[in-house]
Design an enzyme around this catalytic site. Structure first.
Site, PDB file in Angstrom:
ATOM      1  N   GLN A 149       0.822  -1.204   0.000  1.00  0.00           N
ATOM      2  CA  GLN A 149       0.000   0.000   0.000  1.00  0.00           C
ATOM      3  C   GLN A 149       0.860   1.259   0.000  1.00  0.00           C
ATOM      4  OE1 GLN A 149      -3.139  -0.448   2.791  1.00  0.00           O
ATOM      5  NE2 GLN A 149      -3.883   1.632   2.596  1.00  0.00           N
TER       6      GLN A 149
ATOM      7  N   SER B 192       3.514  -6.797   2.606  1.00  0.00           N
ATOM      8  CA  SER B 192       2.177  -6.648   3.205  1.00  0.00           C
ATOM      9  C   SER B 192       1.102  -7.169   2.254  1.00  0.00           C
ATOM     10  CB  SER B 192       1.948  -5.192   3.610  1.00  0.00           C
ATOM     11  OG  SER B 192       0.817  -5.067   4.428  1.00  0.00           O
ATOM     12  N   LEU B 193       0.242  -6.297   1.717  1.00  0.00           N
ATOM     13  CA  LEU B 193      -0.791  -6.792   0.795  1.00  0.00           C
ATOM     14  C   LEU B 193      -0.163  -7.484  -0.410  1.00  0.00           C
ATOM     15  CD1 LEU B 193      -1.899  -5.340  -2.145  1.00  0.00           C
ATOM     16  CD2 LEU B 193      -1.821  -3.371  -0.653  1.00  0.00           C
TER      17      LEU B 193
ATOM     18  N   ARG C 111      -9.871  -8.020   3.794  1.00  0.00           N
ATOM     19  CA  ARG C 111      -8.738  -7.545   4.591  1.00  0.00           C
ATOM     20  C   ARG C 111      -8.718  -6.019   4.631  1.00  0.00           C
ATOM     21  NH1 ARG C 111      -3.214  -6.114   3.554  1.00  0.00           N
ATOM     22  NH2 ARG C 111      -1.686  -7.029   5.012  1.00  0.00           N
TER      23      ARG C 111
ATOM     24  N   HIS D  14       0.314  -3.509  10.947  1.00  0.00           N
ATOM     25  CA  HIS D  14       1.398  -4.411  11.358  1.00  0.00           C
ATOM     26  C   HIS D  14       1.872  -4.165  12.791  1.00  0.00           C
ATOM     27  CE1 HIS D  14       1.508  -6.253   7.458  1.00  0.00           C
ATOM     28  NE2 HIS D  14       1.572  -5.069   6.898  1.00  0.00           N
TER      29      HIS D  14
ATOM     30  N   GLN E 129      -0.022 -11.889   9.959  1.00  0.00           N
ATOM     31  CA  GLN E 129       0.625 -10.875   9.127  1.00  0.00           C
ATOM     32  C   GLN E 129       0.058  -9.480   9.349  1.00  0.00           C
ATOM     33  OE1 GLN E 129      -0.332  -9.231   5.838  1.00  0.00           O
ATOM     34  NE2 GLN E 129       1.240  -9.912   4.418  1.00  0.00           N
TER      35      GLN E 129
END
Length: 311
Positions: free
Chosen positions: A12, A92-93, A117, A200, A249
């Site tokens: 992101q 991440s994503l 998510r 996170h 995660q």
């Protein structure tokens, strides 16, 4: 399959209006990815990605599926030109792009999971409660000192361990404000990130379990490629509980630098960032200047990358 190549899927913040448009216009298989995305998400994603406004695209619930679709289209464009990677890693994503590209999660399940998510992360914690901040020019030891001292003002944790000289921290606003001052005292600097929450970190524990209910519905297939786990900073193994690691995660630090160093130790010398932006390319350069780094998100960058790889 090229054993010295790794695909990198961005996270992101890399989004921009118009990303992937030339791939959509020129490659049928890429067009199909965006078209299917619209259908699965039941949202006008193409319109938002290609012609929308920046503020809307920044919102987590839109930016995450938008980046995933663009990244998968970019990877498809590279693979159609005969370049395949043995290894995949996402930030991440971006980990979902790596899992879809490797066949572990189907395209449909991957898109649905990212939609859920993003919605859960977007609504879990307000930007007034928490955010993220990049800490620059500090050693790992000084970053840990900063986190320890800042924790006196509220919750703050390491969120993204990107490369030497850049660690992203996440937590409560008051603690981050203190972190900025402490970073300066320690000889570094702090850069607030334009995100909608403290991703996170443990503030997302409840959200992670809410998301886990969605992850449990997904079908997990065999790995066609080696995929790196953000939580482990190492490849997934056959006996790993992938769904549990994806739950973790959301609230765990992303060990990007550790993953890159492991890839280089395995003989990977060529990295292709598939998707918008060049953030991951920049991190890799700071980790090891000797490796080759390319990025693909449109026709021009595709042609440039392919011609460089063929030299």
């Amino acid at each position: 399959m090229n054993e010295n190549i790794a695909f990198l899927f961005p996270g992101q913040g890399s989004q921009y209006v118009g990303m992937g448009k030339s791939l959509y216009d020129n490659i049928d298989e890429c067009k199909e990815i965006f078209d299917m995305g619209d259908e699965i998400l039941n949202m006008p994603m193409k319109e938002m990605i290609f012609n929308g406004n920046e503020d809307d695209l920044k919102r987590t619930k839109y930016s995450q599926p938008a980046i995933l679709l663009t990244s998968l289209a970019s990877a498809k464009a590279v693979e159609l030109r005969g370049i395949s990677a043995k290894y995949t890693l996402g930030l991440s994503l971006g980990e979902y792009g790596a899992l879809v590209d490797s066949g572990v999660i189907s395209f449909e399940d991957g898109i649905k999971l990212i939609k859920k998510r993003a919605e859960i992360m977007d609504s879990a914690i307000s930007p007034e409660e928490g955010s993220m901040m990049a800490i620059l020019k500090l050693s790992p030891e000084k970053v840990e000192e900063l986190i320890k001292r800042s924790s006196e003002f509220g919750l703050v944790e390491g969120a993204n361990y990107n490369c030497p000289g850049q660690t992203v921290i996440s937590g409560e606003v008051k603690a981050l404000e203190a972190s900025a001052k402490i970073a300066k005292e320690l000889g570094g600097r702090a850069l607030p990130l334009k995100v909608s929450g403290p991703f996170h970190c443990s503030m997302y524990k409840d959200a992670s379990y809410k998301f886990y209910e969605e992850v449990k519905k997904a079908e997990i297939n065999d790995f066609k490629k080696v995929v790196y786990s953000n939580v482990k900073g190492a490849p997934y193994k056959k006996d790993d509980d992938i769904k549990e690691l994806l739950r973790q995660q959301i609230m765990s630090p992303v060990l990007f630098e550790k993953s890159i160093r492991d890839l280089i130790n395995k003989g990977v010398d060529t990295f292709i960032e598939v998707g918008p932006g060049k953030a991951l390319s920049g991190f890799v350069k700071k980790i090891d200047k000797s490796v080759k780094i390319y990025n693909v998100c449109d026709i021009d960058s595709l042609e440039s990358t392919i011609s460089s790889l063929e030299l």
